[in-house]
Design a protein around this motif. Sequence first.
Motif, PDB file in Angstrom:
ATOM      1  N   LEU A 203      17.997 -15.784  -6.663  1.00 58.48           N
ATOM      2  CA  LEU A 203      17.545 -17.003  -7.307  1.00 58.48           C
ATOM      3  C   LEU A 203      16.996 -17.876  -6.187  1.00 58.48           C
ATOM      4  CD1 LEU A 203      17.298 -18.617  -9.933  1.00 58.48           C
ATOM      5  CD2 LEU A 203      19.643 -19.396  -9.607  1.00 58.48           C
ATOM      6  N   ALA A 204      15.681 -18.044  -6.161  1.00 56.17           N
ATOM      7  CA  ALA A 204      15.012 -18.728  -5.052  1.00 56.17           C
ATOM      8  C   ALA A 204      15.480 -20.171  -4.925  1.00 56.17           C
ATOM      9  CB  ALA A 204      13.498 -18.700  -5.246  1.00 56.17           C
ATOM     10  N   ASP A 205      15.640 -20.606  -3.687  1.00 57.22           N
ATOM     11  CA  ASP A 205      16.048 -21.986  -3.413  1.00 57.22           C
ATOM     12  C   ASP A 205      15.093 -23.001  -4.016  1.00 57.22           C
ATOM     13  OD1 ASP A 205      18.310 -21.200  -2.003  1.00 57.22           O
ATOM     14  OD2 ASP A 205      17.285 -21.232  -0.071  1.00 57.22           O
ATOM     15  N   ASP A 206      13.806 -22.642  -4.132  1.00 54.38           N
ATOM     16  CA  ASP A 206      12.819 -23.567  -4.712  1.00 54.38           C
ATOM     17  C   ASP A 206      12.630 -23.344  -6.216  1.00 54.38           C
ATOM     18  OD1 ASP A 206      11.372 -21.202  -4.827  1.00 54.38           O
ATOM     19  OD2 ASP A 206       9.662 -21.958  -3.670  1.00 54.38           O
ATOM     20  N   TRP A 207      13.481 -22.532  -6.822  1.00 56.70           N
ATOM     21  CA  TRP A 207      13.487 -22.260  -8.258  1.00 56.70           C
ATOM     22  C   TRP A 207      12.209 -21.586  -8.744  1.00 56.70           C
ATOM     23  CZ3 TRP A 207      18.224 -22.882 -10.209  1.00 56.70           C
ATOM     24  CH2 TRP A 207      19.079 -23.771  -9.571  1.00 56.70           C
ATOM     25  N   SER A 208      11.490 -20.902  -7.876  1.00 59.80           N
ATOM     26  CA  SER A 208      10.225 -20.276  -8.274  1.00 59.80           C
ATOM     27  C   SER A 208      10.382 -18.859  -8.798  1.00 59.80           C
ATOM     28  CB  SER A 208       9.252 -20.271  -7.090  1.00 59.80           C
ATOM     29  OG  SER A 208       9.775 -19.453  -6.043  1.00 59.80           O
ATOM     30  N   ASN A 209      11.495 -18.205  -8.507  1.00 59.10           N
ATOM     31  CA  ASN A 209      11.656 -16.830  -8.971  1.00 59.10           C
ATOM     32  C   ASN A 209      13.115 -16.409  -8.982  1.00 59.10           C
ATOM     33  OD1 ASN A 209      12.190 -15.238  -6.296  1.00 59.10           O
ATOM     34  ND2 ASN A 209      10.447 -16.574  -5.851  1.00 59.10           N
ATOM     35  N   ALA A 210      13.361 -15.343  -9.735  1.00 59.98           N
ATOM     36  CA  ALA A 210      14.711 -14.782  -9.842  1.00 59.98           C
ATOM     37  C   ALA A 210      14.587 -13.278 -10.091  1.00 59.98           C
ATOM     38  CB  ALA A 210      15.479 -15.440 -10.981  1.00 59.98           C
ATOM     39  N   ARG A 211      15.643 -12.554  -9.733  1.00 59.88           N
ATOM     40  CA  ARG A 211      15.729 -11.112  -9.999  1.00 59.88           C
ATOM     41  C   ARG A 211      17.137 -10.821 -10.496  1.00 59.88           C
ATOM     42  NH1 ARG A 211      13.219  -6.313  -9.223  1.00 59.88           N
ATOM     43  NH2 ARG A 211      14.400  -4.502  -8.555  1.00 59.88           N
ATOM     44  N   VAL A 212      17.210 -10.061 -11.595  1.00 61.47           N
ATOM     45  CA  VAL A 212      18.473  -9.769 -12.256  1.00 61.47           C
ATOM     46  C   VAL A 212      18.572  -8.262 -12.487  1.00 61.47           C
ATOM     47  CG1 VAL A 212      19.860 -10.257 -14.319  1.00 61.47           C
ATOM     48  CG2 VAL A 212      18.343 -12.011 -13.406  1.00 61.47           C
ATOM     49  N   ARG A 213      19.800  -7.735 -12.351  1.00 57.87           N
ATOM     50  CA  ARG A 213      20.048  -6.307 -12.589  1.00 57.87           C
ATOM     51  C   ARG A 213      21.107  -6.165 -13.682  1.00 57.87           C
ATOM     52  NH1 ARG A 213      22.801  -4.068  -7.827  1.00 57.87           N
ATOM     53  NH2 ARG A 213      24.633  -4.881  -8.875  1.00 57.87           N
ATOM     54  N   LEU A 214      20.940  -5.154 -14.503  1.00 56.33           N
ATOM     55  CA  LEU A 214      21.937  -4.789 -15.503  1.00 56.33           C
ATOM     56  C   LEU A 214      22.313  -3.337 -15.270  1.00 56.33           C
ATOM     57  CD1 LEU A 214      23.561  -5.329 -18.128  1.00 56.33           C
ATOM     58  CD2 LEU A 214      21.511  -4.644 -19.394  1.00 56.33           C
ATOM     59  N   ARG A 215      23.574  -3.116 -14.973  1.00 51.59           N
ATOM     60  CA  ARG A 215      24.074  -1.746 -14.776  1.00 51.59           C
ATOM     61  C   ARG A 215      24.556  -1.195 -16.112  1.00 51.59           C
ATOM     62  NH1 ARG A 215      26.459  -0.541  -8.927  1.00 51.59           N
ATOM     63  NH2 ARG A 215      24.588  -1.288  -7.933  1.00 51.59           N
ATOM     64  N   LEU A 216      24.300   0.069 -16.337  1.00 54.28           N
ATOM     65  CA  LEU A 216      24.792   0.720 -17.548  1.00 54.28           C
ATOM     66  C   LEU A 216      26.226   1.172 -17.309  1.00 54.28           C
ATOM     67  CD1 LEU A 216      24.133   1.789 -20.392  1.00 54.28           C
ATOM     68  CD2 LEU A 216      23.428   3.925 -19.309  1.00 54.28           C
ATOM     69  N   HIS A 217      27.139   0.728 -18.177  1.00 51.84           N
ATOM     70  CA  HIS A 217      28.531   1.194 -18.119  1.00 51.84           C
ATOM     71  C   HIS A 217      29.102   1.157 -19.535  1.00 51.84           C
ATOM     72  CE1 HIS A 217      30.128  -2.924 -18.362  1.00 51.84           C
ATOM     73  NE2 HIS A 217      29.277  -3.262 -17.420  1.00 51.84           N
ATOM     74  N   ARG A 218      30.329   1.559 -19.677  1.00 49.74           N
ATOM     75  CA  ARG A 218      30.905   1.725 -21.016  1.00 49.74           C
ATOM     76  C   ARG A 218      30.977   0.429 -21.824  1.00 49.74           C
ATOM     77  NH1 ARG A 218      36.774   1.113 -21.177  1.00 49.74           N
ATOM     78  NH2 ARG A 218      37.456   0.398 -19.123  1.00 49.74           N
ATOM     79  N   HIS A 219      30.963  -0.723 -21.161  1.00 48.26           N
ATOM     80  CA  HIS A 219      31.049  -2.000 -21.881  1.00 48.26           C
ATOM     81  C   HIS A 219      29.711  -2.461 -22.451  1.00 48.26           C
ATOM     82  CE1 HIS A 219      35.143  -2.515 -20.634  1.00 48.26           C
ATOM     83  NE2 HIS A 219      34.807  -2.415 -19.362  1.00 48.26           N
ATOM     84  N   ASN A 220      28.606  -1.892 -21.986  1.00 53.03           N
ATOM     85  CA  ASN A 220      27.305  -2.339 -22.505  1.00 53.03           C
ATOM     86  C   ASN A 220      26.453  -1.180 -23.020  1.00 53.03           C
ATOM     87  OD1 ASN A 220      26.263  -1.135 -20.194  1.00 53.03           O
ATOM     88  ND2 ASN A 220      25.724  -3.047 -19.200  1.00 53.03           N
ATOM     89  N   ARG A 221      27.096  -0.074 -23.291  1.00 48.65           N
ATOM     90  CA  ARG A 221      26.414   1.120 -23.805  1.00 48.65           C
ATOM     91  C   ARG A 221      26.476   1.086 -25.332  1.00 48.65           C
ATOM     92  NH1 ARG A 221      28.469   6.035 -20.603  1.00 48.65           N
ATOM     93  NH2 ARG A 221      27.298   4.849 -19.079  1.00 48.65           N
ATOM     94  N   ASN A 222      25.378   1.437 -25.970  1.00 48.22           N
ATOM     95  CA  ASN A 222      25.375   1.457 -27.427  1.00 48.22           C
ATOM     96  C   ASN A 222      25.836   2.830 -27.958  1.00 48.22           C
ATOM     97  OD1 ASN A 222      23.139   3.190 -27.280  1.00 48.22           O
ATOM     98  ND2 ASN A 222      21.667   1.563 -27.681  1.00 48.22           N
ATOM     99  N   TYR A 223      25.743   3.023 -29.226  1.00 48.11           N
ATOM    100  CA  TYR A 223      26.223   4.234 -29.895  1.00 48.11           C
ATOM    101  C   TYR A 223      25.575   5.512 -29.370  1.00 48.11           C
ATOM    102  CZ  TYR A 223      27.623   7.287 -33.757  1.00 48.11           C
ATOM    103  OH  TYR A 223      28.140   8.300 -34.504  1.00 48.11           O
ATOM    104  N   VAL A 224      24.312   5.423 -28.947  1.00 49.41           N
ATOM    105  CA  VAL A 224      23.599   6.614 -28.467  1.00 49.41           C
ATOM    106  C   VAL A 224      23.584   6.723 -26.945  1.00 49.41           C
ATOM    107  CG1 VAL A 224      22.190   6.881 -30.546  1.00 49.41           C
ATOM    108  CG2 VAL A 224      21.354   5.453 -28.670  1.00 49.41           C
ATOM    109  N   GLY A 225      24.372   5.884 -26.263  1.00 50.28           N
ATOM    110  CA  GLY A 225      24.547   6.018 -24.821  1.00 50.28           C
ATOM    111  C   GLY A 225      23.528   5.312 -23.952  1.00 50.28           C
TER     112      GLY A 225
END
Length: 161
Positions: free
Chosen positions: A31-53
């Motif tokens: 999260l840039a100090d000047d609020w100009s950009n951000a980068r986010v990651r989402l890891r796949l694990h059992r808590h955010n996996r849907n019915y089809v994996g």
Amino acid sequence: MSRRSLSARTLRHGMNVWPPYLFAGVRVLHLADDWSNARVRLRLHRHNRNYVGTHFGGSLFAMGDPFWMLLTMNSLGRDYIVWDKAGEIEFVSPGRGDVFADFKLTEDRLEEIRAATADGGKALPWFENDVVTDDGTVVARVRKQLYVRRKHREDHRADTG
């Protein structure tokens, strides 16, 4: 301490331990100090996996939910009201591993918003970004609409009271 007085670094750290992000597997990488950009990651694990994996769609949407508002609000400053107004997501391909979202708010975009709200009216800008895998495969396209307007005198009084 108001939310807007937090530094980008402090907010990033706070978001990374915030239960909805922590347990969903979302991590704010930058999260840039000047609020100009951000980068986010989402890891796949059992808590955010849907019915089809694959990634649960709600987690894909949530990983980017606040960033356009946060970047815009902090870039424009205290003279503006900024709220999320609408959002939509298009699922493009299954997400089976780590996915990433990048947000870049340009000065040109901020100038468009300033110009649109200069007369006291509101602006309803749309922002979009892709959620992608390591190799750049698009998993989802996310769009967010903001409500932005310059504060009126009475709005400033409410902020300080």
